[in-house]
Design a protein around this motif. Structure first.
Motif, PDB file in Angstrom:
ATOM      1  N   GLN A   9       0.894  -1.430  -0.059  1.00 20.99           N
ATOM      2  CA  GLN A   9       0.050   0.128   0.028  1.00 20.99           C
ATOM      3  C   GLN A   9       0.664   1.321   0.095  1.00 20.99           C
ATOM      4  O   GLN A   9       0.460   2.397  -0.661  1.00 20.99           O
ATOM      5  CB  GLN A   9      -1.046   0.068   1.144  1.00 20.99           C
ATOM      6  N   LYS A  10       1.804   1.305   0.689  1.00 20.04           N
ATOM      7  CA  LYS A  10       2.710   2.429   0.929  1.00 20.04           C
ATOM      8  C   LYS A  10       3.563   2.731  -0.416  1.00 20.04           C
ATOM      9  O   LYS A  10       3.590   3.702  -0.889  1.00 20.04           O
ATOM     10  CB  LYS A  10       3.814   2.274   1.952  1.00 20.04           C
ATOM     11  N   GLU A  11       4.008   1.608  -1.180  1.00 21.34           N
ATOM     12  CA  GLU A  11       4.569   1.557  -2.635  1.00 21.34           C
ATOM     13  C   GLU A  11       3.501   2.176  -3.313  1.00 21.34           C
ATOM     14  O   GLU A  11       4.057   3.086  -4.293  1.00 21.34           O
ATOM     15  CB  GLU A  11       5.113   0.385  -2.926  1.00 21.34           C
ATOM     16  N   VAL A  12       2.339   1.806  -3.340  1.00 20.69           N
ATOM     17  CA  VAL A  12       1.397   2.237  -4.213  1.00 20.69           C
ATOM     18  C   VAL A  12       1.122   3.826  -4.160  1.00 20.69           C
ATOM     19  O   VAL A  12       0.740   4.598  -5.069  1.00 20.69           O
ATOM     20  CB  VAL A  12      -0.035   1.550  -4.274  1.00 20.69           C
ATOM     21  N   LEU A  18       3.496  10.405  -8.338  1.00 21.78           N
ATOM     22  CA  LEU A  18       4.476  10.774  -9.625  1.00 21.78           C
ATOM     23  C   LEU A  18       3.481  11.424 -10.446  1.00 21.78           C
ATOM     24  O   LEU A  18       2.658  10.656 -11.122  1.00 21.78           O
ATOM     25  CB  LEU A  18       5.028   9.306  -9.936  1.00 21.78           C
ATOM     26  N   LYS A  19       3.694  12.750 -10.652  1.00 25.71           N
ATOM     27  CA  LYS A  19       2.782  13.514 -11.315  1.00 25.71           C
ATOM     28  C   LYS A  19       3.792  13.933 -12.725  1.00 25.71           C
ATOM     29  O   LYS A  19       4.677  14.810 -12.195  1.00 25.71           O
ATOM     30  CB  LYS A  19       2.311  14.484 -10.733  1.00 25.71           C
ATOM     31  N   TYR A  20       3.352  13.675 -13.873  1.00 21.88           N
ATOM     32  CA  TYR A  20       4.048  14.190 -14.823  1.00 21.88           C
ATOM     33  C   TYR A  20       4.090  15.687 -15.112  1.00 21.88           C
ATOM     34  O   TYR A  20       5.336  16.287 -15.686  1.00 21.88           O
ATOM     35  CB  TYR A  20       3.551  13.617 -16.257  1.00 21.88           C
ATOM     36  N   GLU A  21       3.180  16.557 -14.440  1.00 14.95           N
ATOM     37  CA  GLU A  21       3.197  17.841 -14.727  1.00 14.95           C
ATOM     38  C   GLU A  21       4.653  18.469 -14.002  1.00 14.95           C
ATOM     39  O   GLU A  21       5.117  19.494 -14.619  1.00 14.95           O
ATOM     40  CB  GLU A  21       2.043  18.338 -13.664  1.00 14.95           C
ATOM     41  N   HIS A  22       5.152  18.005 -13.020  1.00 17.91           N
ATOM     42  CA  HIS A  22       6.294  18.366 -12.242  1.00 17.91           C
ATOM     43  C   HIS A  22       7.499  18.249 -13.231  1.00 17.91           C
ATOM     44  O   HIS A  22       8.358  18.859 -13.217  1.00 17.91           O
ATOM     45  CB  HIS A  22       6.490  17.577 -10.790  1.00 17.91           C
ATOM     46  N   LEU A  23       7.551  16.867 -13.840  1.00 15.24           N
ATOM     47  CA  LEU A  23       8.399  16.603 -14.839  1.00 15.24           C
ATOM     48  C   LEU A  23       8.492  17.475 -15.812  1.00 15.24           C
ATOM     49  O   LEU A  23       9.714  17.989 -16.259  1.00 15.24           O
ATOM     50  CB  LEU A  23       8.349  15.293 -15.453  1.00 15.24           C
ATOM     51  N   SER A 103       7.298  14.248  -5.550  1.00 19.05           N
ATOM     52  CA  SER A 103       6.764  12.850  -5.301  1.00 19.05           C
ATOM     53  C   SER A 103       6.819  12.457  -4.162  1.00 19.05           C
ATOM     54  O   SER A 103       5.914  12.083  -3.323  1.00 19.05           O
ATOM     55  CB  SER A 103       7.354  11.996  -6.353  1.00 19.05           C
ATOM     56  N   LEU A 104       8.241  12.569  -3.498  1.00 18.67           N
ATOM     57  CA  LEU A 104       8.676  12.343  -2.225  1.00 18.67           C
ATOM     58  C   LEU A 104       8.007  13.376  -0.921  1.00 18.67           C
ATOM     59  O   LEU A 104       7.386  12.843  -0.135  1.00 18.67           O
ATOM     60  CB  LEU A 104      10.056  12.276  -2.066  1.00 18.67           C
ATOM     61  N   LYS A 105       7.942  14.392  -1.373  1.00 18.91           N
ATOM     62  CA  LYS A 105       7.293  15.410  -0.400  1.00 18.91           C
ATOM     63  C   LYS A 105       5.928  15.298  -0.241  1.00 18.91           C
ATOM     64  O   LYS A 105       5.341  15.362   0.831  1.00 18.91           O
ATOM     65  CB  LYS A 105       7.564  16.845  -1.161  1.00 18.91           C
ATOM     66  N   ASN A 106       5.083  14.996  -1.407  1.00 17.88           N
ATOM     67  CA  ASN A 106       3.751  14.923  -1.446  1.00 17.88           C
ATOM     68  C   ASN A 106       3.442  13.275  -0.678  1.00 17.88           C
ATOM     69  O   ASN A 106       2.423  13.287  -0.034  1.00 17.88           O
ATOM     70  CB  ASN A 106       3.063  15.066  -2.680  1.00 17.88           C
ATOM     71  N   TRP A 107       4.164  12.615  -1.013  1.00 15.19           N
ATOM     72  CA  TRP A 107       3.794  11.130  -0.405  1.00 15.19           C
ATOM     73  C   TRP A 107       4.240  11.400   1.363  1.00 15.19           C
ATOM     74  O   TRP A 107       3.118  10.612   2.014  1.00 15.19           O
ATOM     75  CB  TRP A 107       5.030  10.203  -0.856  1.00 15.19           C
TER      76      TRP A 107
END
Length: 303
Positions: A9-12, A18-23, A103-107
């Motif tokens: 669940q944590k991995e999911v 992971l949002k492409y917008e940031h990329l 991604s890490l920050k929002n996670w």
């Protein structure tokens, strides 16, 4: 069984952030600033690798002299030596960095963008993001350095692909990762920069009683980006000099320690800050352009 389920669940949950917008926003910022300010990067690298002992390397008396000398001898192409891998490297680096970091920050914030994190947490996730980005992009920085150091009377590489191919033929995979160790130390640069940037935004929003994810004005983003970059450069610049010297083609250092020792012996502490003026002249507006572009593009895409 329960622990496995929780781990899945944590991995999911992490993957969902992971949002492409940031990329895309990061790539946009990196490419824009690089195309505008690449000539200063060429000058900075040539200053950084000039240890005063190689007679074949051109000598410049200052930034203006370097700019005019390169332009007179090599034309506009000389000022844009290595621009292709620099665009690729900057675009990929900023894109991946912003992707990993957000991604890490929002996670950690469990998807709630209004949650405030501590400075130490920003420093940690920025370091992790920087390390992952460096492993993926170091070959591009090696190529950029070598192309920037091609002088009008000594050119071995005709293009980015040619450089990648010849490095592999002559040095193997290890050639792509020259300067990696000082680059790892340099991860602290991005970590300090992002930590200061985040803390400035957080304190500013708190002072004005605004949510932490509030879209700020252009001047506010520019001010926070410039301040964070100046602090980061002042504390971590020497690693960039060491990395550039290890990455150049005609490097006669046996390793990281040898480079540091010989720089200290022949040039003293000033040797570790060669090219600092040019670097500040370039990276400060570059960071301002990058962060401003990123913030605006990401807000548009995420909206």
């Amino acid at each position: 069984m329960t622990s496995v389920t929780q781990q899945t669940q944590k991995e999911v949950s992490l993957l969902s952030q992971l949002k492409y917008e940031h990329l895309i926003a990061g790539i946009s910022g990196g490419v824009t600033s690089t195309l505008i300010l690449h000539p200063l990067d060429v000058i900075k690298i040539r200053f950084a690798v000039n240890d005063g002992r190689l007679q074949s390397v051109p000598k410049y008396t200052g930034i203006v002299n370097a700019f005019t000398t390169i332009f007179n001898r090599e034309g506009i192409r000389g000022l844009y030596q290595g621009v292709t891998p620099n665009v690729w490297g900057a675009g990929a680096s900023w894109g991946l960095y912003f992707l990993f970091y957000n991604s890490l920050k929002n996670w950690l914030r469990e998807g709630d963008t209004n949650v405030s994190l501590r400075a130490s947490t920003h420093l940690l996730i920025a370091s992790q993001s920087g390390f992952m980005t460096l492993l993926l992009t170091n070959p591009l920085w090696v190529v950029k350095t070598r192309l920037c150091l091609q002088y009008s009377n000594k050119k071995q590489y005709s293009s980015m692909i040619d450089c990648l191919s010849k490095i592999f033929q002559a040095e193997g995979i290890r050639g792509y990762y020259k300067g990696l160790i000082p680059g790892i130390f340099g991860v602290s640069h991005g970590a300090v920069q992002f930590m200061v940037y985040e803390e400035l935004k957080k304190e500013y929003c708190a002072y004005h009683s605004q949510p932490i994810n509030t879209k700020l004005s252009t001047i506010e983003y520019l001010m926070f980006a410039a301040t964070s970059k100046l602090i980061a450069v002042a504390t971590t610049y020497p690693y960039q000099v060491v990395r550039a010297r290890l990455q150049r083609q005609y490097c006669d250092y046996t390793g990281l320690i040898d480079c540091i020792k010989r720089t200290w012996i022949y040039e003293g502490w000033r040797g570790f800050y060669k090219g600092l003026g040019t670097n500040l002249l370039r990276v400060t507006p570059a960071t301002m352009i990058t962060f401003l572009t990123y913030e605006n593009v990401s807000h548009i895409l995420l909206k």
